[in-house]
Design an enzyme around this catalytic site. Structure first.
Site, PDB file in Angstrom:
ATOM      1  N   HIS A 463       0.830  -1.207   0.000  1.00 42.52           N
ATOM      2  CA  HIS A 463       0.000   0.000   0.000  1.00 42.52           C
ATOM      3  C   HIS A 463       0.865   1.258   0.000  1.00 42.52           C
ATOM      4  O   HIS A 463       0.693   2.153  -0.845  1.00 42.52           O
ATOM      5  CB  HIS A 463      -0.919  -0.012   1.233  1.00 42.52           C
ATOM      6  CG  HIS A 463      -1.737   1.227   1.403  1.00 42.52           C
ATOM      7  ND1 HIS A 463      -3.056   1.315   1.019  1.00 42.52           N
ATOM      8  CD2 HIS A 463      -1.431   2.455   1.904  1.00 42.52           C
ATOM      9  CE1 HIS A 463      -3.523   2.523   1.278  1.00 42.52           C
ATOM     10  NE2 HIS A 463      -2.554   3.234   1.822  1.00 42.52           N
ATOM     11  N   GLU A 464       1.773   1.337   0.961  1.00 44.79           N
ATOM     12  CA  GLU A 464       2.592   2.549   1.071  1.00 44.79           C
ATOM     13  C   GLU A 464       3.498   2.732  -0.139  1.00 44.79           C
ATOM     14  O   GLU A 464       3.782   3.864  -0.541  1.00 44.79           O
ATOM     15  CB  GLU A 464       3.416   2.516   2.363  1.00 44.79           C
ATOM     16  CG  GLU A 464       2.588   2.599   3.626  1.00 44.79           C
ATOM     17  CD  GLU A 464       1.678   3.821   3.665  1.00 44.79           C
ATOM     18  OE1 GLU A 464       2.046   4.871   3.102  1.00 44.79           O
ATOM     19  OE2 GLU A 464       0.588   3.721   4.266  1.00 44.79           O
ATOM     20  N   HIS A 467       1.821   4.751  -2.769  1.00 42.49           N
ATOM     21  CA  HIS A 467       2.007   6.199  -2.597  1.00 42.49           C
ATOM     22  C   HIS A 467       3.368   6.630  -3.143  1.00 42.49           C
ATOM     23  O   HIS A 467       3.496   7.677  -3.790  1.00 42.49           O
ATOM     24  CB  HIS A 467       1.926   6.572  -1.116  1.00 42.49           C
ATOM     25  CG  HIS A 467       0.559   6.552  -0.518  1.00 42.49           C
ATOM     26  ND1 HIS A 467      -0.486   7.278  -1.046  1.00 42.49           N
ATOM     27  CD2 HIS A 467       0.065   5.919   0.575  1.00 42.49           C
ATOM     28  CE1 HIS A 467      -1.563   7.085  -0.298  1.00 42.49           C
ATOM     29  NE2 HIS A 467      -1.257   6.264   0.684  1.00 42.49           N
ATOM     30  N   HIS A 470       3.342   6.890  -6.837  1.00 36.87           N
ATOM     31  CA  HIS A 470       2.627   8.101  -7.246  1.00 36.87           C
ATOM     32  C   HIS A 470       3.572   9.305  -7.192  1.00 36.87           C
ATOM     33  O   HIS A 470       3.633  10.122  -8.115  1.00 36.87           O
ATOM     34  CB  HIS A 470       1.433   8.302  -6.312  1.00 36.87           C
ATOM     35  CG  HIS A 470       0.388   9.226  -6.827  1.00 36.87           C
ATOM     36  ND1 HIS A 470      -0.717   9.589  -6.091  1.00 36.87           N
ATOM     37  CD2 HIS A 470       0.263   9.902  -7.997  1.00 36.87           C
ATOM     38  CE1 HIS A 470      -1.476  10.411  -6.784  1.00 36.87           C
ATOM     39  NE2 HIS A 470      -0.895  10.626  -7.952  1.00 36.87           N
TER      40      HIS A 470
END
Length: 675
Positions: A463-464, A467, A470
């Site tokens: 998940h992290e 980020h 991105h």
């Protein structure tokens, strides 16, 4: 010694020169950085020429470079490796930074120029779509910030902003201190029965670090602790749960209750001053949701089904346990039922999730397969803590992408949870590259022992890293639009999409091998994990929705209503009962006094964002499945149309371009067992 923040770093990718940065450099750089930016803004507003994009916005976007450099480094450090010095400086500097921000956003002369360009946008020459979007963002943000208020209203607004900056900083510092203070000290090794060797080793290391005998169970940010799924002694589980839920609300110097009440009151007053009914209305005005009513409609649609599913799950747990199940028992008996129903014990999977393999063959491996990027560790570069590792990221053709920093392990100086921060934000205007950092909170075993991750820790890692991708991939012209600078209820979308690769067959088979034997994870176990994906989703959805609706309840209060609330526990209980999520066995993921997302973490009235973004995420997962899954073609499309645009266009417009339509909610309902 010259302050290292005063010049752009000469290290690769402008990596901050951590080895040269000392405590005395921060405040000096903050003060000079604010002074420089105000002078730069003044140079713009003193102009007497007609406001145009070219004579306003490039200079505006170029301002504050020194302040940005020191802010990126300091606020990551204060979260990831705090000290008494950083705590004191943050409390001192927070109201000054709030005042500085107001000095820019409430500057009437600057607002006049921005507004003039905005209103004449169609007459401006040769503007790109990104130029136009930049103007829209500045105009809307300054308007919502109060730039159109009269002088007396602006003075009160500035007071409110400074008070809130002080209070939210205090909330975070209290929470970190109380989380450390309430760590559960155990002296009998038998109390840790059920835990793996690495978990016991980490607890022993945590105790030794504080000069204690025995073992220390440090607390995590959410209510539920990972150890609760394995600890066999109910009294020990109860002790860990009680400590977790007591944070910020058991009296003493770290009690957060009066602080959060004052935050709620001040936010409500500020919202009304700005012309909004409540703080939630003010926040959602500049999000994709648009209004608290839209948020309430979605959450309200999900809550009854989630609560009903949780009740059914509870009945299964109590049937197995032979007695009523408490919040402290839920995870433990959930694993028992999971084993009985699906023959899956997620705690027993840890030997297949050795951290280095998860990182290099899982997290990095999926990114390589999707986007062609490669990762080379740079041991010649220095991070802000000895545990920090630095990787250079390159495209398939060898061209540079940026630097990725990983700070994996928990420590007393690190706040709870997991997150991504930019340390250098890419933009073409200032010719800046990109440097991002991921922080997690994995217990660190004794030297020489492997780091074995839990199932949830692996999911959090993926998940992290979403980020981080991105931030790494965004290619924009202006600093304001860099990386993850998108609407808050969209920012979780790329990270949630990246979670899917954790169990994708081509990825899993590469990283999930036993750390001692090299044996691959059993295909039958993986299939049973997939079969059980909606198992316990009633609980998971209910605890999340309880927190999201609690956040909304606090922030839909008017100023008058907020002033009347004096009992935090009573308000919380009533708010949860109102939406049918008051099951004592299913506590809210974050109770108010330790709800860092909403009272110090920038997700105020926005914790709904995770499930709001998950609508897009679940719809995107369906797209990948329908189009061949993990392929370079699919990865490049996702990178080019969504990750790569950063904050340079409306995110829902970008999503429509990628998907060919708006997202639909059905995949989310199916995923969470709510269809």
């Amino acid at each position: 010694m010259k302050n290292p923040f005063f010049e752009v770093s000469t290290l690769p990718y402008q990596l901050p020169p951590f080895a040269e940065i000392a405590d005395e450099h921060y405040e000096e750089a903050f003060e000079k950085g604010m002074e420089e930016q105000l002078a730069e803004i003044s140079a713009i507003t003193r102009k007497r020429d007609f406001p145009m994009f070219a004579n306003t916005f490039p200079a505006l976007e170029s301002s504050g470079q020194l302040l940005a450099r020191v802010s990126h480094v300091f606020f990551n450090k204060s979260s990831a490796d705090s000290t008494d010095f950083t705590n004191e400086l943050e409390e001192k500097i927070a109201p000054k930074l709030a005042a500085h921000q107001d000095a820019i956003l409430l500057d009437g002369f600057l607002y006049s120029r921005v507004k003039t360009v905005y209103e004449s946008i169609d007459q401006q020459e040769a503007l790109t779509p990104e130029d136009r979007y930049l103007v829209e963002r500045w105009y809307l943000e300054m308007t919502l910030a109060g730039a159109g208020l009269d002088d007396a209203q602006k003075d009160r607004l500035k007071e409110l902003n400074q008070q809130l900056a002080t209070l939210t900083t205090k909330f975070e510092k209290n929470l970190l201190a109380d989380t450390n203070e309430l760590a559960v000290h155990l002296t009998d090794r038998a109390d840790l029965d059920g835990l793996e060797g690495g978990e016991i080793s980490a607890a022993a290391e945590a105790a030794a670090a504080r000069g204690l005998e025995g073992f220390l169970v440090t607390l995590v940010l959410p209510t539920g602790h990972p150890f609760l799924a394995a600890l066999t002694k109910p009294e020990v589980r109860a002790k860990v749960m009680a400590a977790s839920r007591a944070r910020g609300s058991h009296g003493g110097e770290f009690d957060n209750r009066e602080i959060l009440l004052e935050i709620v009151r001040l936010r409500a007053e500020r919202a009304e001053l700005l012309g909004f009914e409540n703080h939630a209305a003010y926040v959602t005005k500049d999000e994709t949701a648009g209004s608290p009513d839209a948020v309430a409609a979605m959450l309200g649609k999900l809550a009854p089904a989630a609560a009903k599913n949780a009740k059914a799950e509870q009945a299964d747990l109590e049937k197995l346990a032979g007695h009523p199940v408490t919040a402290a028992d839920w995870s433990y008996y959930t694993e028992k039922v999971r084993q009985e129903k699906y023959d899956v014990d997620t705690a027993a999977l840890r030997p297949w999730f050795e951290a280095e393999r998860v990182l290099k063959l899982g997290v990095f491996g999926a990114a390589n397969a999707l986007y062609g990027i490669t990762f080379s560790e740079r041991t010649d570069l220095v991070g802000y803590h000895p545990d920090v590792r630095i990787f250079e990221v390159a495209n398939a053709d060898g061209s540079p992408v940026g630097l990725y920093l990983l700070d994996l392990y928990t420590r007393d100086s690190k706040r709870g949870g997991a997150w991504m921060n930019p340390l250098v934000s890419q933009n073409l205007l200032l010719d800046q590259p990109v440097v991002v950092v991921n922080n997690l909170n994995v217990p660190k075993p004794a030297a020489g022992e492997p780091t074995l991750l839990t199932f949830d820790e692996v999911s959090t890692f993926f998940h992290e890293f979403g980020h981080a991708l991105h931030g790494l991939f965004a290619r924009v012209t202006y600093p304001k639009l860099a990386g993850t600078n998108v609407f808050r209820d969209f920012v979780e979308f790329p990270s949630q999409v990246n979670e899917m690769w954790m169990l994708w067959p081509e990825v899993l088979e590469k990283y999930a091998t036993h750390f001692e034997t090299g044996e691959p994870i059993d295909a039958g176990v993986v299939q049973r994990i997939r079969d059980s994906e909606t198992f316990n989703e009633g609980f998971a959805t209910s605890e999340y929705l309880a927190a999201a609706l609690l956040d909304q309840a606090w922030h839909t209060l008017s100023a008058t209503e907020a002033a009347e609330v004096t009992d935090v526990a009573a308000f919380e209980a009533a708010a949860l009962a109102k939406v049918g999520l008051d099951n004592p066995a299913v506590p809210t993921r974050y109770s108010s006094a330790y709800f860092a997302h909403t009272f110090s973490g920038g997700y105020d009235a926005g914790y709904y964002s995770y499930i709001w973004s998950e609508v897009l995420d679940a719809d995107t997962v369906e797209w990948f499945k329908q189009n061949g899954g993990l392929t370079r073609e699919n990865g490049d499309r996702f990178r080019d149309l969504l990750l790569g645009v950063g904050g340079s266009k409306d995110p829902l417009e970008a999503y429509r371009e990628f998907r060919g339509r708006d997202a639909v909610i059905e995949p989310l309902l199916t995923r969470r067992g709510l269809a």
